[in-house]
Structures are given as structure tokens and as C-alpha cells.
Design an enzyme around this catalytic site. Sequence first.
Site, PDB file in Angstrom:
ATOM      1  N   SER A 152      11.046   5.760   0.455  1.00  0.00           N
ATOM      2  CA  SER A 152      11.508   4.542  -0.193  1.00  0.00           C
ATOM      3  C   SER A 152      12.708   3.932   0.543  1.00  0.00           C
ATOM      4  O   SER A 152      12.597   3.545   1.694  1.00  0.00           O
ATOM      5  CB  SER A 152      11.829   4.818  -1.660  1.00  0.00           C
ATOM      6  OG  SER A 152      12.131   3.625  -2.358  1.00  0.00           O
ATOM      7  N   ASP A 308      12.213  -3.559  -1.135  1.00  0.00           N
ATOM      8  CA  ASP A 308      12.732  -2.385  -0.439  1.00  0.00           C
ATOM      9  C   ASP A 308      11.657  -1.886   0.526  1.00  0.00           C
ATOM     10  O   ASP A 308      10.530  -2.404   0.550  1.00  0.00           O
ATOM     11  CB  ASP A 308      13.219  -1.332  -1.430  1.00  0.00           C
ATOM     12  CG  ASP A 308      12.108  -0.583  -2.133  1.00  0.00           C
ATOM     13  OD1 ASP A 308      10.973  -1.091  -2.169  1.00  0.00           O
ATOM     14  OD2 ASP A 308      12.364   0.511  -2.667  1.00  0.00           O
TER      15      ASP A 308
END
Length: 583
Positions: A152, A308
Site C-alpha cells: 500500500s 495511494d
Amino acid sequence: MTTDGPNPPSLLDRARAWRDADPDPQTRAELDARIQRGDVRDCFDPPLGFGTAGLRGLAGPGPAHMNHRLIQRVTAVLADLLRAEVPDAAERGVVIGYDARHGSAALAETAAQTIAGAGLGVHVFDTYAPTPLVAFAALELQTAAGLVLTASHNPPEYLGYKVYGARGVQIVPPTDERIAQALGALPAGVEIPQIAAAEAEASEVCPYWRVHGDALRAAYRQAIARPVADPTPPLRVAYSAMHGVAGDLVRGVLADQGGIELVEVEAQAAPDGDFPTVRFPNPEEPGALDQLTARAAAVDAEVALATDPDGDRLAVALPDGHGDWQVLMGDQTGALMGDYLMRQADVARGFVMNTVVSSRLLGRLAAHHGVGYEQTLTGFKWLWKRALEREQDGDHLLFAYEDAIGFCPTRRVRDKDGIATAAVVTEMARAAKAAGTTLYAQLQALYRRHGLSVNRQVSLKLSGDDARERMNGHLQALRREPPAAVAGLAVERVHDYVAAQRHAPDGRDAEPIPLPASDLIQLDLAGGCHVSIRPSGTEPKLKIYLEYLGAPGSDDLAAEQAQAVERLEEIATDLESMLTDQT
């Protein structure tokens, strides 16, 4: 899989067995050098464990790091669990995606070969796959599980492994605990069968190996689409992909809406595992959005968005009407989206959700709209677990979010989805423009009508060899003897999630908290202030979430906000004195 005898080998013997079974020459050589030096403990202790979003850690040898041997082992354990607990698991198969980090694609290939070697069907993508696309695919293809090799928004040197179960929701206890237990019991040198893609068709073990591409991406785009009958007025949107893998789908979804001029931060548009323009590829980090807001200001954009790196979260920035760009906190975006989606909803028994460390303003908005509201533990795995329970009883999820800029505006992805969120935010911005206002002005109007919400997060890190013990001692003391006041504000209610009980500071008027036990304590303070405190799972650090929630009807939001910020600063200072070793 086969197993060794019952006697636990010594640490060096375990290290030698791990080395000999490691398929990666680089980590095998690194571990061998450590074995020669007798320096292997930090490769094995503590092993990586399932956290809020699966396994995540630095690349390196042994079970304390992310590497091919660990992926083989955890995937083999998962395959065993699927065969035992999921009907038709072999035919349903497992879908596997990966981000653009260095090493993610190779680890995804290892996971796929392990799934094939375990006799389950394999679904993979023809290129990078944002996390929401994999979550959608798990549900759309009705797979037995989904895997995403992603860390992530962590720094470049991190790798990760995220697991979705048979219902398209991230796994929760006790499933992750059973995987961890089985993984810990698995001998270091156990043989784990592997079948490569080229061998799968001729194999009698693997049912199939399917590669998905444009058709599945088109199905995802259609599932999260926000059809617009009249794409006016036009909207100028600034966007950054943050060197991640969501850019193509964001571009496509916004193009589907029509009438959107998308202006990108070109230096951050292409996937790049080095994340060369940001120190830390987390949109919430100070400075991470500087290039985006500068680009937005230069082109006079009406909203600025950033996904993101794996595309499951979305940052939003808005012009404030005074020449500055304001980056919204997750709770601010959550309030705007929640209010908008509740106003748009036309279903009976609708409900919205957020987590226990997120703003309670959403609850006020839900009450205003006559919609149900509930909070869960932190993480979308808990939000969607509870959402499915309620939907089985006839309720209908409208929206869920958590404070860390994770939002779910669609029921076709059972996780946070930054791409679907981008479609909703642009729709909201266009609707505001058509009404002669802005999203920023609408946020201020929400505050005036329902109460000002001001949020702040603080981290307190302890040092020293006994830092974790001292940290736990401070938390135990706080539970055992809650303070009568914090920064001069009386403590009105204590919420102890370890004991699953809320009560007055003196222990009276106790009532149960209907959530799984969790290492979290909350204090309701006088004056509309609320404190949540939990320890980090990876280091001796306390995470503190502060909220001020004012009364509806403020006639001077600026003054109230200044007072609230000062009050939260005082609370943070007092808590730091209580929870560290300051006197």
C-alpha cells in the site's frame, strides 16, 4: 505438504532448513551468510503476523521478513484452509494481483504457483492490479479467496500480502489466527509443491490458470460507474496517481462521466516502485501532496485528488475560496460523502458505518437523514463483516469509511476503494458547482448545521529496552484508574475495549460494548471532546486520536475552530505526561 518430526529444531537448524528450502538465491545467500556468523535471530523473531491489512514487512530472509519462502508457506497454509472450509474451492480458485513495488510481481507469481501446486484454480491479471480491482474480482468471479501483493502506502522497501476470503471481505479472527498457528507449526524445510503457468494446462493437479485483462477491468468500471445524464457544468480536476497503479482506472472512470478535464501531476503518473518524488508514498504524510496542490492552483482546478499507490485510498484537496488549498482529513471527506450519499439514497433500512476512532459526526448526519449508523473496530475487514451481518437481516449499506482516507461508496467492492471514491467526489463537486457553491462551502454548512468536527492524531513513542512493558503498564494504569479529568475537562465516560465494557470513571453504570475485544481505550470528556488510545502493533508507540465535536448552530466557525485546536493541543500535552515517563 509433508511435515518433519515433532521435536522443535534449534534456531540454527531452523535457519539451515529455511535456507535449503528458499527458492530465491538472493535471500538464500543472505541467510547463509548470517548462519556462518551465527546471527539469524532477527530473521526469525518475531515472525511477521497478520495485522489490520494482512502481512507487511521489509524484504529479507526468514519468517520475520517478506520473501518467496514465506509467501510459499503462508499460501500453502491458506490453500489447506480453503480446501477444508470453502465448498468447491478448487473450482472457484484464487485471484491474485500485485502492485508496482519492486518484488511484488515476483511474489505474486510464487503465490500463484503455490495455489496451482495445491490443486486450486488460478486467476491472475495481465499487469498490475489496484487492490480494489482484486477485491471486485474476488466477488465478481466468486473465487474462494483473493490475494494482493501490496504494501500500500508504506516506504519503497516494504512488501505486503493481503487476503480476501470467500465472500470478498478481508479475513478476520479467528481465520487469520488459524493461519498464523498453522504457519508457526509448519517445519522450516517442508516441501511445498509448485506448478508454473506453463505447466498448469498439462497438469492433472491444477484445474486451470486464467489470465484476466481488459474485460474484467471494464466490468469493474461499469460496476462503480456513476452515470451522468447531463455532464454539465464542466469540471477541472487535478489528479496524482502517487507513482501507483490506479491511474489508468481513475482516468477511465472519470472519462466515463464526461465533461471532466483531468489535469495530472505528470511526474507522479506512471507506476514506479521507487516513488522518486515523495519521501513516503502516503497521501496523508505532510508534504506528500505538495506537487498536486501546486498543480491544482496553477490550473485553477475545482478539486484535487490523489490515490495511494495501490489505489484503495483517496486524498481530497479543495480550494477554500481565500486563495489556499486545504487537504481534507479522512473524517472531513467522510462527512461530505456520507451526507451526499444519504441524500441520494432511495432504499429502505439504509445504514452507514465508520470505525470507533473515526468522527462521530457521521452519526449526527445519519440521524438527520433517518438512516442507521454503527461503528466497528478499526479496519474495513470489520466494517464489511458487520455490514454483511446487517444485510442478511434486510438492511442496506449506503456508505462506510475510516479516518485514514479509506472510503467505500459501492457495494460491489467489499473494501475501501479510492477509484470508486474519485468518481463520487467528482460527482459531488459537479453537483455543488451546478448549485452555485463549492464542496468546501458545503463542508462549512454541514458544520454550522450539525456541529463543528475537529480531529487530530498524535503518536507517543517510548524508548529503551523495556519501552513496550512501560507502555503496557501505562495503559493498564489508565484502565485501572482512569483520570477524573484531562486538561481540566472532566472524564464523563470510559470505554474499555479489552474488557468490552463502557462505564463511568468510578466504574459505575457499566454496560457492554458489543464488539470483539481490542487493545483500545476511549475517554469521553466534557466540552464535546473525545479521546481514543491504542498501542502500535509493531513498535512501542501509542496512537492517540482526538476529536472535538461541537454543538449545532455555530455562528462563528473560525473562532470555534481556533478554540477547539487549542483545546486538543492541551489534551495531547496532558496525555503525553500521563502516558509516557514525564512528570
